[in-house]
Write a protein that holds these residues in place. Structure first.
Motif, PDB file in Angstrom:
ATOM      1  N   PRO A 159       0.804  -1.232   0.000  1.00  0.00           N
ATOM      2  CA  PRO A 159       0.000   0.000   0.000  1.00  0.00           C
ATOM      3  C   PRO A 159       0.837   1.283   0.000  1.00  0.00           C
ATOM      4  N   ASN A 160       2.034   1.243   0.602  1.00  0.00           N
ATOM      5  CA  ASN A 160       2.808   2.490   0.727  1.00  0.00           C
ATOM      6  C   ASN A 160       4.124   2.509  -0.037  1.00  0.00           C
ATOM      7  N   THR A 161       4.563   1.372  -0.568  1.00  0.00           N
ATOM      8  CA  THR A 161       5.829   1.335  -1.302  1.00  0.00           C
ATOM      9  C   THR A 161       5.900   0.027  -2.067  1.00  0.00           C
ATOM     10  N   LYS A 162       7.066  -0.293  -2.611  1.00  0.00           N
ATOM     11  CA  LYS A 162       7.213  -1.521  -3.406  1.00  0.00           C
ATOM     12  C   LYS A 162       8.430  -2.322  -2.932  1.00  0.00           C
ATOM     13  N   ILE A 163       8.343  -3.630  -3.110  1.00  0.00           N
ATOM     14  CA  ILE A 163       9.510  -4.497  -3.004  1.00  0.00           C
ATOM     15  C   ILE A 163       9.860  -4.896  -4.431  1.00  0.00           C
ATOM     16  N   GLU A 164      11.142  -4.803  -4.774  1.00  0.00           N
ATOM     17  CA  GLU A 164      11.604  -5.136  -6.120  1.00  0.00           C
ATOM     18  C   GLU A 164      12.382  -6.447  -6.028  1.00  0.00           C
ATOM     19  N   LEU A 165      11.866  -7.499  -6.637  1.00  0.00           N
ATOM     20  CA  LEU A 165      12.605  -8.769  -6.678  1.00  0.00           C
ATOM     21  C   LEU A 165      13.465  -8.772  -7.934  1.00  0.00           C
ATOM     22  N   LEU A 166      14.764  -9.039  -7.768  1.00  0.00           N
ATOM     23  CA  LEU A 166      15.716  -8.986  -8.879  1.00  0.00           C
ATOM     24  C   LEU A 166      16.329 -10.359  -9.118  1.00  0.00           C
ATOM     25  N   GLU A 167      16.232 -10.845 -10.348  1.00  0.00           N
ATOM     26  CA  GLU A 167      16.899 -12.092 -10.732  1.00  0.00           C
ATOM     27  C   GLU A 167      17.978 -11.748 -11.747  1.00  0.00           C
ATOM     28  N   PRO A 168      19.179 -12.358 -11.625  1.00  0.00           N
ATOM     29  CA  PRO A 168      20.247 -12.033 -12.578  1.00  0.00           C
ATOM     30  C   PRO A 168      19.838 -12.363 -14.010  1.00  0.00           C
ATOM     31  N   LEU A 169      20.262 -11.521 -14.938  1.00  0.00           N
ATOM     32  CA  LEU A 169      20.026 -11.747 -16.372  1.00  0.00           C
ATOM     33  C   LEU A 169      21.387 -11.647 -17.053  1.00  0.00           C
ATOM     34  N   GLY A 170      21.878 -12.783 -17.574  1.00  0.00           N
ATOM     35  CA  GLY A 170      23.179 -12.775 -18.246  1.00  0.00           C
ATOM     36  C   GLY A 170      24.328 -12.985 -17.269  1.00  0.00           C
ATOM     37  N   ALA A 171      25.498 -13.321 -17.840  1.00  0.00           N
ATOM     38  CA  ALA A 171      26.667 -13.689 -17.025  1.00  0.00           C
ATOM     39  C   ALA A 171      27.241 -12.501 -16.267  1.00  0.00           C
ATOM     40  N   ASP A 172      27.030 -11.293 -16.776  1.00  0.00           N
ATOM     41  CA  ASP A 172      27.644 -10.120 -16.150  1.00  0.00           C
ATOM     42  C   ASP A 172      26.657  -9.339 -15.288  1.00  0.00           C
ATOM     43  N   SER A 173      25.605  -9.994 -14.859  1.00  0.00           N
ATOM     44  CA  SER A 173      24.608  -9.287 -14.055  1.00  0.00           C
ATOM     45  C   SER A 173      25.249  -8.663 -12.817  1.00  0.00           C
ATOM     46  N   PRO A 174      24.906  -7.409 -12.501  1.00  0.00           N
ATOM     47  CA  PRO A 174      25.502  -6.762 -11.322  1.00  0.00           C
ATOM     48  C   PRO A 174      25.118  -7.438 -10.009  1.00  0.00           C
ATOM     49  N   ILE A 175      24.096  -8.307 -10.030  1.00  0.00           N
ATOM     50  CA  ILE A 175      23.734  -8.981  -8.776  1.00  0.00           C
ATOM     51  C   ILE A 175      24.302 -10.405  -8.689  1.00  0.00           C
ATOM     52  N   GLY A 176      25.070 -10.814  -9.707  1.00  0.00           N
ATOM     53  CA  GLY A 176      25.646 -12.160  -9.688  1.00  0.00           C
ATOM     54  C   GLY A 176      26.559 -12.386  -8.486  1.00  0.00           C
ATOM     55  N   LYS A 177      27.472 -11.447  -8.244  1.00  0.00           N
ATOM     56  CA  LYS A 177      28.417 -11.600  -7.124  1.00  0.00           C
ATOM     57  C   LYS A 177      27.702 -11.570  -5.783  1.00  0.00           C
ATOM     58  N   PHE A 178      26.699 -10.707  -5.700  1.00  0.00           N
ATOM     59  CA  PHE A 178      25.920 -10.625  -4.454  1.00  0.00           C
ATOM     60  C   PHE A 178      25.287 -11.987  -4.140  1.00  0.00           C
ATOM     61  N   LEU A 179      24.759 -12.651  -5.185  1.00  0.00           N
ATOM     62  CA  LEU A 179      24.122 -13.954  -4.959  1.00  0.00           C
ATOM     63  C   LEU A 179      25.144 -15.052  -4.700  1.00  0.00           C
ATOM     64  N   ASP A 180      26.375 -14.887  -5.210  1.00  0.00           N
ATOM     65  CA  ASP A 180      27.421 -15.854  -4.857  1.00  0.00           C
ATOM     66  C   ASP A 180      27.687 -15.793  -3.347  1.00  0.00           C
ATOM     67  N   LYS A 181      27.659 -14.578  -2.798  1.00  0.00           N
ATOM     68  CA  LYS A 181      27.912 -14.410  -1.358  1.00  0.00           C
ATOM     69  C   LYS A 181      26.675 -14.707  -0.519  1.00  0.00           C
ATOM     70  N   ASN A 182      25.495 -14.548  -1.136  1.00  0.00           N
ATOM     71  CA  ASN A 182      24.225 -14.732  -0.430  1.00  0.00           C
ATOM     72  C   ASN A 182      23.350 -15.700  -1.221  1.00  0.00           C
ATOM     73  N   PRO A 183      23.688 -16.997  -1.166  1.00  0.00           N
ATOM     74  CA  PRO A 183      23.016 -17.958  -2.064  1.00  0.00           C
ATOM     75  C   PRO A 183      21.506 -18.076  -1.855  1.00  0.00           C
ATOM     76  N   ASP A 184      21.015 -17.741  -0.667  1.00  0.00           N
ATOM     77  CA  ASP A 184      19.564 -17.796  -0.444  1.00  0.00           C
ATOM     78  C   ASP A 184      18.858 -16.540  -0.956  1.00  0.00           C
ATOM     79  N   GLY A 185      19.639 -15.566  -1.451  1.00  0.00           N
ATOM     80  CA  GLY A 185      19.084 -14.261  -1.771  1.00  0.00           C
ATOM     81  C   GLY A 185      19.272 -13.321  -0.593  1.00  0.00           C
ATOM     82  N   GLY A 186      18.847 -12.069  -0.767  1.00  0.00           N
ATOM     83  CA  GLY A 186      18.973 -11.122   0.336  1.00  0.00           C
ATOM     84  C   GLY A 186      18.632  -9.714  -0.111  1.00  0.00           C
ATOM     85  N   ILE A 187      18.533  -8.830   0.877  1.00  0.00           N
ATOM     86  CA  ILE A 187      18.191  -7.437   0.567  1.00  0.00           C
ATOM     87  C   ILE A 187      19.403  -6.773  -0.077  1.00  0.00           C
TER      88      ILE A 187
END
Lengths: 134, 134
Positions: free
Chosen positions: B49-77
């Motif tokens: 109702p007051n804001t949004k949560i953005e779920l991000l999945e990596p797209l491509g080998a150079d995704s900027p969130i790839g390294k983050f997910l290597d360190k946080n395999p379950d996902g994370g904020i």
């Protein structure tokens, strides 16, 4: 089931310094520090127009955010808190779907004097989720 | 300077599974997935109702969130996004105060077709901060 995002919590080592970042650098409205002895934290709220950021500093040797800060020495986003209309109904519905509630599963009184529960990060995209009765 | 919390971004390995957690388990309203090729992510928004949560999945080998997910395999904020009225004025004011802007310091067009910038986590309580022009 979930309603508003009540707050995003950020764990910090130095609450005074973190408060200055939000107040002076980012120009936001901040509350005075509030000691939450039962939760092992001192809290400052950043009041944004649509929600709040909760800055958490460890209080005491057994603070629940101590280990988090050992792993994240610069600080970091610790949890998100969603509002629910009925925390017992929400808990029971989540448990029936297999989600894990932390601790003994009974709501505690949180920083806003309302009942809160925490959900297991592994069941919620690696994110520690707090539910607060609206 | 900062206004509304535009969104909280959560990085996930499996967008379909993460969307189901928010839609089915937490009973929230979710948008269809949107491919953001220029940002190397596929995005689903959870509309609270007051804001949004953005779920991000990596797209491509150079995704900027790839390294983050290597360190946080379950996902994370991954980051928080605050709105500002004038992104250039905000950037210049932050830089004058010693804060570091990531990349070449020029705004890019973000997921909402508005100019965005990212600020260095070390200057903001260990938190990656996105600014979006309101």
């Amino acid at each position: 089931m979930i309603g508003r995002l009540n707050h995003v919590a950020i764990a910090v080592r130095d609450l005074e310094k973190a408060t200055a970042v939000y107040r002076d650098t980012l120009g936001a409205k901040v509350t005075p520090p509030s000691v939450q002895a039962a939760h092992g934290v001192t809290v400052v709220f950043i009041e944004l127009p649509n929600t709040k950021i909760e800055l958490l500093e460890p209080l005491g040797a057994d603070s629940p955010i101590g280990k988090f800060l050992d792993k994240n020495p610069d600080g970091g986003i610790h949890h998100v808190c969603y509002e629910v209309d009925d925390i017992i109904a929400a808990r029971d519905q989540l448990k029936a779907q297999g989600a894990r509630v932390l601790g003994d599963g009974e709501p505690k009184i949180g920083a806003h004097d309302k009942p809160v529960l925490f959900l297991h990060p592994k069941d919620f995209c690696g994110t520690l989720v707090e539910l607060e009765q609206a």
